[in-house]
Design a protein around this motif. Structure first.
Motif, PDB file in Angstrom:
ATOM      1  N   GLN A  82      41.258 -58.650 -38.865  1.00 45.60           N
ATOM      2  CA  GLN A  82      40.469 -58.338 -40.300  1.00 45.60           C
ATOM      3  C   GLN A  82      40.076 -56.651 -39.468  1.00 45.60           C
ATOM      4  OE1 GLN A  82      37.351 -60.640 -42.998  1.00 45.60           O
ATOM      5  NE2 GLN A  82      37.592 -61.961 -40.882  1.00 45.60           N
ATOM      6  N   SER A  88      39.265 -57.153 -45.215  1.00 45.92           N
ATOM      7  CA  SER A  88      37.952 -57.295 -45.887  1.00 45.92           C
ATOM      8  C   SER A  88      38.127 -59.024 -46.289  1.00 45.92           C
ATOM      9  CB  SER A  88      36.964 -57.570 -46.633  1.00 45.92           C
ATOM     10  OG  SER A  88      36.392 -55.570 -46.299  1.00 45.92           O
ATOM     11  N   LEU A  90      36.314 -63.326 -47.476  1.00 50.45           N
ATOM     12  CA  LEU A  90      35.124 -63.981 -48.057  1.00 50.45           C
ATOM     13  C   LEU A  90      34.707 -64.677 -46.779  1.00 50.45           C
ATOM     14  CD1 LEU A  90      35.898 -64.963 -51.609  1.00 50.45           C
ATOM     15  CD2 LEU A  90      34.076 -62.885 -50.578  1.00 50.45           C
ATOM     16  N   TYR A  91      33.534 -64.924 -46.620  1.00 48.66           N
ATOM     17  CA  TYR A  91      33.270 -66.388 -45.517  1.00 48.66           C
ATOM     18  C   TYR A  91      32.495 -66.075 -45.781  1.00 48.66           C
ATOM     19  CZ  TYR A  91      30.382 -67.104 -41.351  1.00 48.66           C
ATOM     20  OH  TYR A  91      29.444 -67.403 -40.666  1.00 48.66           O
ATOM     21  N   LYS A 237      31.060 -65.195 -49.554  1.00 47.13           N
ATOM     22  CA  LYS A 237      30.885 -63.976 -49.561  1.00 47.13           C
ATOM     23  C   LYS A 237      31.432 -63.530 -49.063  1.00 47.13           C
ATOM     24  CE  LYS A 237      26.898 -65.562 -52.179  1.00 47.13           C
ATOM     25  NZ  LYS A 237      25.271 -65.955 -52.419  1.00 47.13           N
ATOM     26  N   TYR A 238      31.356 -62.162 -49.330  1.00 50.70           N
ATOM     27  CA  TYR A 238      31.848 -60.521 -48.073  1.00 50.70           C
ATOM     28  C   TYR A 238      30.824 -60.795 -47.444  1.00 50.70           C
ATOM     29  CZ  TYR A 238      36.237 -59.911 -51.118  1.00 50.70           C
ATOM     30  OH  TYR A 238      36.998 -59.593 -51.632  1.00 50.70           O
ATOM     31  N   LYS A 239      31.065 -60.473 -45.977  1.00 55.80           N
ATOM     32  CA  LYS A 239      30.261 -59.961 -44.909  1.00 55.80           C
ATOM     33  C   LYS A 239      28.701 -58.739 -45.213  1.00 55.80           C
ATOM     34  CE  LYS A 239      30.760 -63.072 -41.564  1.00 55.80           C
ATOM     35  NZ  LYS A 239      31.070 -63.066 -39.949  1.00 55.80           N
TER      36      LYS A 239
END
Length: 240
Positions: A82, A88, A90-91, A237-239
């Motif tokens: 990344q 970006s 998702l996590y 969700k994205y950090k």
């Protein structure tokens, strides 16, 4: 580049990328590309409801010293990928502080990248033991998670790959369960393995939740309840 990959339910995998190198991956679906579609899904030749479209992700050029063409079993490789590409991803917070995740990256540094995280979410599974010979962890199933949850991420890196598409088909003991809209607004297809022996007590089938977020396809897979796999999707969700 036309992409043809075969994932067999029972074991080893043979993957073919035309005009590129032979790839290897693992487990239970067939993936191939057609020039007229961008990420459609089938189960045993049955067309599934459309997901959101995959598309070319603009990225910084990978460092020439980087070699992602081989499987890499090393922590923080996804983070490095990344940082290097500027992509970006998702996590899930459920995956934090997990010492058992095995990260694998495959890419031709041009058209595609396939990121796989085995044991991404361990839930209430336990007793993890690593086999150096086999390259994976054994574990004891839990009450809610009968297996850890894996995560696979498919990324188109070029307009050429977007033009060719990247379709996916599940063959064998699979059936389409449903499509729904997640809490984040993603179209999610649920695929479920079929049980040959209905007399197995308290058996929880394997489920795959497949969705596309901002052009990138995510597949969460593991043996847990339908309600839980949906809840896991909602944690992606994205950090900040």
């Amino acid at each position: 580049m036309k992409n043809i990959s075969r994932y067999m339910k029972t074991g080893k995998v043979i993957s073919y990328i035309l005009l590129a190198a032979i790839l290897t991956a693992s487990l239970s679906c067939i993936i191939y590309a057609n020039v007229y579609m961008q990420g459609s899904m089938k189960v045993n030749k049955e067309n599934l409801p459309e997901l959101d479209s995959m598309y070319n992700i603009e990225t910084r050029e990978l460092e020439k010293t980087s070699n992602y063409t081989e499987h890499i079993y090393e922590s923080n490789m996804i983070k490095k990928f990344q940082n290097e590409t500027g992509i970006s991803l998702l996590y899930s917070k459920l995956a934090s502080k997990n010492p058992y995740v095995i990260e694998k990256i495959k890419t031709d540094n041009k058209d595609y990248a396939i990121l796989t995280l085995d044991n991404y979410i361990t839930g209430d599974t336990s007793n993890y033991n690593y086999s150096k010979e086999e390259g994976f962890y054994s574990y004891k199933k839990g009450m809610e998670y009968h297996s850890p949850i894996s995560l696979k991420i498919d990324i188109m890196l070029s307009e050429n790959q977007m033009k060719n598409g990247w379709d996916i088909e599940y063959l064998g003991n699979y059936k389409f369960k449903e499509q729904y809209i997640s809490g984040q607004g993603y179209k999610v297809n649920i695929i479920e393995s079929m049980v040959k022996n209905n007399n197995i007590e308290n058996y929880i089938s394997e489920k795959c939740a497949v969705f596309v977020a901002n052009g990138i396809r995510y597949t969460l897979k593991g043996r847990t309840s339908l309600e839980n796999i949906k809840a896991i999707v909602d944690t992606m969700k994205y950090k900040n």
